[in-house]
Write a protein that holds these residues in place. Structure first.
Motif, PDB file in Angstrom:
ATOM      1  N   ASN A 136     -43.703   8.692 -24.687  1.00  0.00           N
ATOM      2  CA  ASN A 136     -43.602   7.072 -25.756  1.00  0.00           C
ATOM      3  C   ASN A 136     -42.698   6.735 -24.737  1.00  0.00           C
ATOM      4  O   ASN A 136     -41.445   6.910 -25.143  1.00  0.00           O
ATOM      5  N   TRP A 186     -33.709   6.781 -32.313  1.00  0.00           N
ATOM      6  CA  TRP A 186     -34.295   6.939 -31.911  1.00  0.00           C
ATOM      7  C   TRP A 186     -34.781   8.679 -31.450  1.00  0.00           C
ATOM      8  O   TRP A 186     -36.020   9.330 -31.981  1.00  0.00           O
ATOM      9  N   GLU A 218     -44.449   3.237 -36.506  1.00  0.00           N
ATOM     10  CA  GLU A 218     -45.448   2.097 -36.661  1.00  0.00           C
ATOM     11  C   GLU A 218     -44.981   1.622 -38.321  1.00  0.00           C
ATOM     12  O   GLU A 218     -44.511   0.327 -38.327  1.00  0.00           O
ATOM     13  N   ALA A 241     -40.251  -6.026 -29.740  1.00  0.00           N
ATOM     14  CA  ALA A 241     -40.698  -4.179 -29.426  1.00  0.00           C
ATOM     15  C   ALA A 241     -40.632  -3.186 -30.083  1.00  0.00           C
ATOM     16  O   ALA A 241     -41.835  -2.419 -29.345  1.00  0.00           O
ATOM     17  N   HIS A 242     -40.316  -3.544 -30.651  1.00  0.00           N
ATOM     18  CA  HIS A 242     -40.103  -2.126 -32.009  1.00  0.00           C
ATOM     19  C   HIS A 242     -39.987  -0.382 -31.055  1.00  0.00           C
ATOM     20  O   HIS A 242     -40.377   0.330 -31.889  1.00  0.00           O
ATOM     21  N   GLY A 243     -38.859  -1.242 -30.591  1.00  0.00           N
ATOM     22  CA  GLY A 243     -38.769  -0.285 -29.677  1.00  0.00           C
ATOM     23  C   GLY A 243     -37.381  -0.212 -29.193  1.00  0.00           C
ATOM     24  O   GLY A 243     -36.787  -1.268 -28.756  1.00  0.00           O
ATOM     25  N   GLY A 302     -41.969   3.751 -24.463  1.00  0.00           N
ATOM     26  CA  GLY A 302     -41.129   2.598 -24.485  1.00  0.00           C
ATOM     27  C   GLY A 302     -40.532   2.620 -25.290  1.00  0.00           C
ATOM     28  O   GLY A 302     -39.981   1.573 -26.187  1.00  0.00           O
ATOM     29  N   THR A 339     -40.528   4.035 -29.135  1.00  0.00           N
ATOM     30  CA  THR A 339     -40.996   3.211 -29.971  1.00  0.00           C
ATOM     31  C   THR A 339     -41.121   4.320 -31.276  1.00  0.00           C
ATOM     32  O   THR A 339     -40.626   4.886 -30.988  1.00  0.00           O
TER      33      THR A 339
END
Ligand code: BGC
Length: 493
Positions: free
Chosen positions: A24, A429, A31, A487-489, A26, A28
């Motif tokens: 992962n 995260w 969802e 960017a959701h992240g 990114g 992120t």
């Protein structure tokens, strides 16, 4: 918390899978993860640009009385800043929601003010039906308008039913400060408050249930205790501002735990509309100020005991209490009984995370004596930023197996807010990547707010407030937060 749970917590900490940046890159977020900001009514509603004070300012809360009392301003660390220096969201709400929408917010945490809806003594009511005639219809209408604006913008409301303030008829904080023996409205020290706030929660659930699914009962119950009954000081001095008041202090803890359970039951009874059609009409949580706790001196074994006691008081009394029904009668750090009327009263955990606390043991000195022997540590609490702490408290809360929302996180250090935000989100995260079930994040605060006893001296906003014009100017952290949300992240390194 049972031994079993404690064991699984340790297993989680020791054995947690390392995040895998390769799978992962990114960074992120899940969802369905929601992004947004948070405020509370007392802190942002007054200060309307054009509406009269009579309409705009709620004068009926204990906090309003506290920060406007000349005797309190003279004798306590309370700045007494004019509450009309606040952002005036009572009037500007719709415009502010547009800013949130532009920034990509999908979640907004706000509070409904008990003293706005019930400004006058409603203590005679013994049911939600009986409470109805006392309600202030203008305030109710305005809150409906808030929810309509959020709905139109596609932003989900997460509503705190009680964010620190109590109506004056429930709590005469100034009177209790100067003459506790003779004050009659004793707020959280009075068991009747748990009963009254439960009826109020039932009323709110019935009135706003068709607009709200996510409910938080109380905000930072332990902070109410510290600033009101243990150690009112530079960090926060709240009503009734008593120092080491053992008897009311212990009652305040108990009554808040019992209040949450009773509010939970009322909300489940009265809110029957499942707005988001996820199968639950009312998701009811509590918001705790969870802290990353470390020993002040790691070489001193007594300080490890102090850490355990601090964890017990800050976290376990509420979380073990409202999941397993665990009840520590003498608050000595060991649970004595199980109470069915408290168990299974939590659908999610709200975490307000700001900082780390260093603790040192002061045992055998116990300021609360036999009433709460676990109060045998000195907390040292600073605003130094400690970003990895958010991951630690999320892991701590994950033991309970419930969904988690970050209901507040931010910094008064507005100069460095961007790296601090990124540090917090990186740590969050990692915790999510290691398996924690975190559903959303609310930045404190949307706009500079009235920071309790500090007034506007401490500022936390994504948007900077111009006190005179009420203009909102995005700080660099607002720009960065907007990019992260888009960017959701966090994006690649
Ligand atoms: C509270 C907020 C407060 C923030 C910053 C939390 O204690 O819930 O009302 O403004 O922290 O101090």
């Amino acid at each position: 918390m049972s031994q079993l749970l404690l064991g699984s917590w340790i297993a989680l900490l020791v054995g947690c899978t390392k995040p895998d940046p390769e799978s992962n890159p990114g960074k992120t977020f899940p969802e369905a993860f929601k992004w947004g900001s948070a405020t509370s009514g007392f802190q942002v509603e007054p200060g309307c640009p054009t509406w009269s004070d009579e309409v705009c300012v709620d004068t009926q809360s204990d906090w309003y009385a506290w920060v406007t009392s000349p005797e309190i301003i003279d004798s306590m660390p309370v700045t007494g800043e004019d509450v009309r220096h606040s952002p005036g969201m009572w009037e500007t709400f719709e415009d502010d929601v547009q800013l949130m929408q532009q920034d990509g917010h999908t979640l907004y945490r706000l509070s409904i003010e008990w003293s706005r809806i019930f400004p006058d003594d409603a203590s005679a009511a013994t049911s939600v039906d009986e409470l109805e005639p006392y309600a202030n219809s203008a305030a109710i209408l305005r809150y409906h308008e808030f929810f309509a604006a959020l709905d139109a913008a596609g932003i989900e409301p997460l509503v705190t039913i009680n964010h620190n303030t109590l109506p004056l008829w429930v709590h005469d904080g100034v009177g209790c400060h100067f003459d506790y023996e003779n004050c009659t409205a004793r707020g959280w020290a009075d068991p009747a408050t748990a009963y009254r706030i439960a009826l109020y929660a039932g009323f709110v659930g019935r009135e706003f249930g068709a607009e709200v699914d996510q409910w938080a009962t109380l905000n930072e119950p332990f902070a109410n205790l510290l600033s009101g009954y243990v150690q009112p000081g530079e960090d926060r001095a709240g009503p009734p501002g008593l120092t080491l008041a053992a008897e009311p202090g212990v009652a305040v803890i108990r009554n808040q735990i019992e209040a949450h359970a009773a509010m939970y039951d009322q909300l489940k009874t009265e809110d029957l509309s499942d707005v988001d059609e996820d199968g639950a009409a009312a998701n009811v949580g509590i918001v705790l100020n969870m802290v990353a706790i470390d020993p002040k001196n790691p070489d001193r074994p007594e300080d490890d005991d102090a850490v355990a006691h601090a964890d017990h008081l800050y976290h376990r009394l509420f979380l073990d209490g409202l999941t397993d029904g665990a009840w520590d009668e003498d608050i000595d750090g060991d649970f004595d009984t199980t109470r069915d009327d408290l168990a299974d009263r939590l659908d999610w955990i709200g975490i307000n995370y700001y900082n780390r606390m260093l603790v040192s043991s002061i045992a055998p000195f116990q300021p609360f004596g036999d009433l709460a022997p676990a109060f045998d540590f000195l907390p040292e609490f600073t605003w130094e930023s400690y970003e990895e702490g958010i991951g630690r408290v999320v892991e701590r809360a994950s033991v309970y197996g419930l969904p988690i929302f970050i209901t507040e996180n931010g910094t008064p250090n507005t100069e460095d807010a961007e790296p601090i935000l990124e540090g917090h989100l990186e740590s969050l995260w990692q915790a999510i990547d290691a398996g924690a079930d975190v559903r959303g994040y609310a930045y404190w605060s949307f706009v500079d707010n009235y920071e309790w006893s500090h007034g506007l001296d401490m500022r936390f906003g994504l948007y900077e407030l111009d006190i005179a014009t009420k203009a909102r100017t995005p700080r660099p952290v607002a720009e960065r937060y907007r990019e992260i949300i888009a960017a959701h992240g966090l994006g690649p390194e």
